[in-house]
Design an enzyme around this catalytic site. Structure first.
Site, short mmCIF file in Angstrom:
data_model
loop_
_atom_site.label_atom_id
_atom_site.label_comp_id
_atom_site.label_asym_id
_atom_site.label_seq_id
_atom_site.Cartn_x
_atom_site.Cartn_y
_atom_site.Cartn_z
N HIS A 181 0.76 -1.23 -0.05
CA HIS A 181 0.01 -0.06 -0.06
C HIS A 181 0.87 1.44 -0.07
O HIS A 181 0.24 2.32 -0.02
CB HIS A 181 -0.97 0.24 1.39
N LYS A 194 -8.56 13.65 5.81
CA LYS A 194 -7.75 12.51 5.42
C LYS A 194 -6.59 12.55 6.62
O LYS A 194 -6.15 13.48 7.27
CB LYS A 194 -6.93 12.39 3.90
N ARG A 195 -6.00 11.40 6.59
CA ARG A 195 -4.81 11.24 7.72
C ARG A 195 -4.02 12.37 7.60
O ARG A 195 -3.65 12.94 6.58
CB ARG A 195 -4.18 9.77 7.52
N LYS A 214 0.69 14.16 2.39
CA LYS A 214 -0.68 14.69 2.03
C LYS A 214 -0.86 16.21 1.93
O LYS A 214 -1.85 16.80 1.30
CB LYS A 214 -1.76 14.21 2.79
N THR A 224 -8.65 6.75 -1.70
CA THR A 224 -10.16 5.99 -1.89
C THR A 224 -11.09 7.09 -1.70
O THR A 224 -12.03 7.29 -2.13
CB THR A 224 -10.65 4.62 -1.18
N LYS A 245 -14.84 8.70 -3.21
CA LYS A 245 -15.92 8.78 -2.59
C LYS A 245 -16.54 10.00 -3.03
O LYS A 245 -17.93 10.32 -3.18
CB LYS A 245 -15.68 8.60 -1.16
#
Length: 809
Positions: free
Chosen positions: A355, A543-544, A549, A651, A655
């Site tokens: 991942h 998100k995390r 990110k 993901t 969504k």
């Protein structure tokens, strides 16, 4: 299933009375929820039993999905939808003056995961059951989950996520199926009938107790199982003699050390004790799961030499990769199988999903720690490594750098990703770009040696959770427009493209979005005391929290926009509300400082009346699945802005896409495939591509200082981090400042800043043209069926697991 409204009302009243000795009119929402959940579980129990019996009687091949996380969220609403009785139940409860939505909101989110890894696992379980594929989850029943996030004075504060305080109505404890997991001790060899046998002794036993949760398929009779293990003591958990001597802590020391294994997800591993606990957790649920599987098939009378014809074990990221060695241990030590036969079976059974390319997530364990905690498993891994390295020497004589990079044990460490690759018949990435990076960069030596193992399986999401449940108004509109086939075949969403230029349909799409935004604004305006304009652009990055990110890049754009508004209050922009939601790992200081940074900027901007509310910032506390369902339905813009090559797939992007948000994205992970699906006119792309990023990482040549020197906007923003202008001390955000300048901006925030600002300007321009914007929304919804986890699981089933769809009679 079919149920009569009057019958349901009677059964619900009886259940409430039997559980709590209460009438409907007197019961609390909690008791009503627990009674309803118990009743729904009863409705599926016969199918659950029938599914298990049919799998067993027909000796169907089954897959066991091993994962540290299963972020299943709340189950009541999803189970009602999958049973096909939500409308009947809602109407019946309304007759009793009960709001089903309120009961759904009473349910706690299951504290079984953190981010995308766990949510993917949950989507996969849903798809397996809905497709009729015999597949089950195997993980840990965390008592307190990750943590519940509170924001206090802008800082993240972690408190225990006590999600089990009222029990879990969905689970069934199976104490009779418990197994013993062994830690520590020593191993001695004994000669028996010409073979050397190994005896593990003086170990600390831990009882692994399974709790099973039904996983219901949509509109079928399949009910698979999520099995979660809880760590318990064996025999006495209280040392009375120690207590009598006044050694009160020692009296319960064993009990607490055992219970710690299944208390929290991802304990702080910045110290030795935390790392040791993480290793214990991983072996605990893997050993319990593998033992349980082998025991089941032994009882069925299936020769274990045929085990690979009946089961598949999937390793979701590196956490469960110890399963390779554990299955070998059981086959050799307990089933008396020779090494070569055991190895062939093990490789055929195991499959591994990678991942990430981040080195921090490719786990390595110190040999001394591992050998002390798991002496026999270490011996197995040592032998796997010896044999593999012998093969490498034959293939690459004298290429020691290559051999060392591929070895499972090297330089005093055990490399778990290497173990998973060597011990599996399939290794897959989770997006086309990610898989290519694995093959050509990060795992190129393994790919060159095992090319047949490597394949891509782009991640997906279940439309049942993320559209049917999360956005009922949009679901109703889609069904009214193209019929019901898409409910079971999400690829049929593409039929919406016929209506892309239909102004009536576009207006209805816009109305649904507006209604969702109004509901979201009302709820969160009350919660946070911030006036949220539902007519503004709702821009989400949820998100995390991690540096790659790039939440910091988002805030930098907001500050630039704010400074432009201060210089020109008449600046013509569409009002925008920026929403953030993220948890930071308790030991990840930079991430926690980023949360404080977001909230400090929010406090400054939200309270500045001179900009007339043109921009607002809202940090959504304690981001979780149930909140995410509301977020995706209300979003106009989806921020997917990770540094290219760092996000394996993502993901969340899917969504938002499925609910009609427009994506602002780098060409990273699954964003690339979304771009290919919707076309450049329906997504906003910015930043460096993978070749540019990889070139900088390989060859250098990037200077963050030069970027700052050449851009006055960046200089002003960076200065604000350390000049006290954000209402905090000069040192509060020094670490963020240093990570960008002194550490040369590892994730290229400054490099992509100008391109990102331009992309945000494009969003502002596009949103003004409502007809064009609605067309983009429709295109995204229509193409989102490509990213259904049903499609992904079909590929796993056919190309990796060799399982088939089973119709439960």
């Amino acid at each position: 299933m079919k149920i009569n409204k009057e019958v349901f009302k009677n059964e619900f009243a009886i259940k409430l009375r039997n559980m709590f000795t209460e009438d409907v009119s007197d019961a609390s929402n909690l008791h009503k929820y627990l009674a309803l959940g118990s009743l729904v579980k009863e409705y599926c129990s016969q199918n659950w039993l029938d599914t298990s019996n049919q799998y067993t009687d027909n000796q169907e091949k089954q897959v066991y999905y091993f994962s540290m996380e299963f972020l299943i969220g709340r189950l009541l609403g999803n189970n009602l939808i999958n049973l096909g009785i939500r409308d009947v139940v809602s109407d019946a409860l309304e007759d009793l003056e009960i709001d089903l939505n309120e009961l759904e909101d009473t349910e706690m989110d299951a504290g079984l995961g953190n981010g995308g890894l766990g949510r993917l696992a949950a989507c996969f379980l849903d798809s397996m059951a809905s497709l009729g594929i015999p597949g089950h989850g195997n993980g840990i029943r965390y008592e307190y989950g990750l943590f519940e996030q509170k924001i206090v004075d802008g800082y993240q504060v972690e408190i225990p996520d006590n999600w089990l305080r009222e029990g879990n109505v969905w689970e069934a404890k199976k104490a009779n199926k418990s197994v013993i997991v062994k830690f520590g001790g020593n191993v001695r060899g004994v000669q028996e009938v010409g073979a050397l046998k190994f005896i593990h002794e003086n170990f600390e036993p831990v009882l692994a107790v399974p709790y099973d949760t039904p996983i219901l398929g949509y509109d079928n009779k399949t009910v698979n199982t999520l099995r979660l293990w809880s760590a318990e003591t064996i025999g006495r958990d209280f040392d009375f003699s120690s207590f009598s001597r006044g050694e009160y802590l020692k009296a319960v020391e064993y009990k607490y050390s055992v219970q710690a294994i299944s208390q929290v997800l991802y304990p702080d591993d910045s110290r030795f004790e935390g790392r040791l606990l993480r290793l214990k957790q991983q072996y605990f649920f893997v050993s319990a799961g593998v033992q349980s599987i082998v025991r089941r098939y032994r009882r069925m009378g299936i020769p274990l030499k045929e085990l690979d014809n009946h089961i598949a074990i999937h390793i979701n990221d590196t956490h469960p990769s110890i399963a390779v060695a554990e299955l070998m241990r059981i086959l050799i030590d307990e089933e008396n199988m020779d090494w070569d036969a055991a190895w062939k079976i093990t490789v055929n059974i195991m499959a591994y999903t990678n991942h990430t390319i981040l080195s921090e997530a490719l786990e390595r364990w110190p040999v001394d720690m591992f050998r002390s905690l798991l002496p026999r498993v270490y011996m197995i891994i040592e032998e796997i490594n010896r044999r593999f390295c012998d093969d490498l020497v034959m293939e690459y004589p004298a290429f020691w750098d290559r051999i060392n990079s591929m070895a499972i044990i090297h330089n005093g460490e055990i490399r778990m990703a290497n173990l998973a690759i060597v011990g599996s018949h399939s290794v897959n990435g989770v997006a086309k770009l990610h898989t290519e990076i694995l093959k050509k960069q990060e795992l190129s030596n393994f790919y060159n040696y095992f090319p047949e193992k490597f394949n891509n399986k782009t991640n997906g999401i279940t439309h049942r959770r993320w559209l049917i449940k999360a956005n009922p108004q949009l679901t109703e509109l889609i069904t009214d427009t193209i019929g019901t086939k898409w409910l079971k075949n999400p690829d049929k969403l593409e039929d919406l493209l016929k209506y892309q230029n239909d102004s009536v349909f576009a207006d209805r799409i816009e109305k649904v979005k507006t209604n969702n935004k109004i509901g979201f604004a009302n709820e969160n305006s009350k919660k946070y005391g911030i006036e949220i304009d539902p007519n503004s652009i709702f821009d989400f990055q949820v998100k995390r929290l991690h540096a790659y990110k790039r939440q910091v890049l988002n805030v930098f754009n907001i500050l630039d926009l704010y400074y432009r508004l201060k210089e020109n209050p008449a600046l013509d922009i569409v009002p925008r509300t920026f929403f953030f939601g993220a948890k930071a790992s308790p030991s990840y200081y930079l991430a926690k400082q980023t949360i404080k940074f977001i909230n400090s900027v929010a406090a400054k901007i939200n309270n500045d009346k001179s900009i007339k509310g043109k921009i607002k910032i809202v940090f959504l506390e304690n981001y979780r699945v149930s909140l995410a369902e509301k977020v995706v339905a209300a979003a106009d813009v989806s921020e997917q802005i990770s540094t290219t090559t760092k996000e394996a797939s993502g993901t969340g992007n899917m969504k938002f896409m499925m609910n009609g948000a427009i994506t602002v994205a780098t060409m990273d992970g699954a964003n690339v495939e979304m771009y290919e699906a919707v076309g450049p006119e329906n997504i906003v792309i910015f930043g460096m591509d993978d070749k540019q990023v990889l070139n900088y990482y390989r060859n250098g040549g990037y200077s963050a200082t030069e970027m700052c020197r050449n851009d006055p906007r960046l200089r002003r923003i960076l200065d604000s981090l350390v000049d006290g202008s954000l209402g905090v001390s000069n040192y509060e955000f020094r670490n963020i400042y240093d990570s960008l300048l002194l550490n040369n901006d590892e994730y290229f925030v400054l490099k992509d800043f100008d391109s990102y600002v331009n992309a945000q300007g494009k969003i502002d321009w596009l949103y003004r043209d409502k007809a064009k914007w609605n067309q983009m929304c429709i295109a995204n919804i229509a193409k989102s069926g490509l990213f259904s986890s049903d499609n992904t699981i079909e590929q796993y089933s056919k190309e990796i697991w060799g399982t088939k769809k089973i119709h439960i009679k």
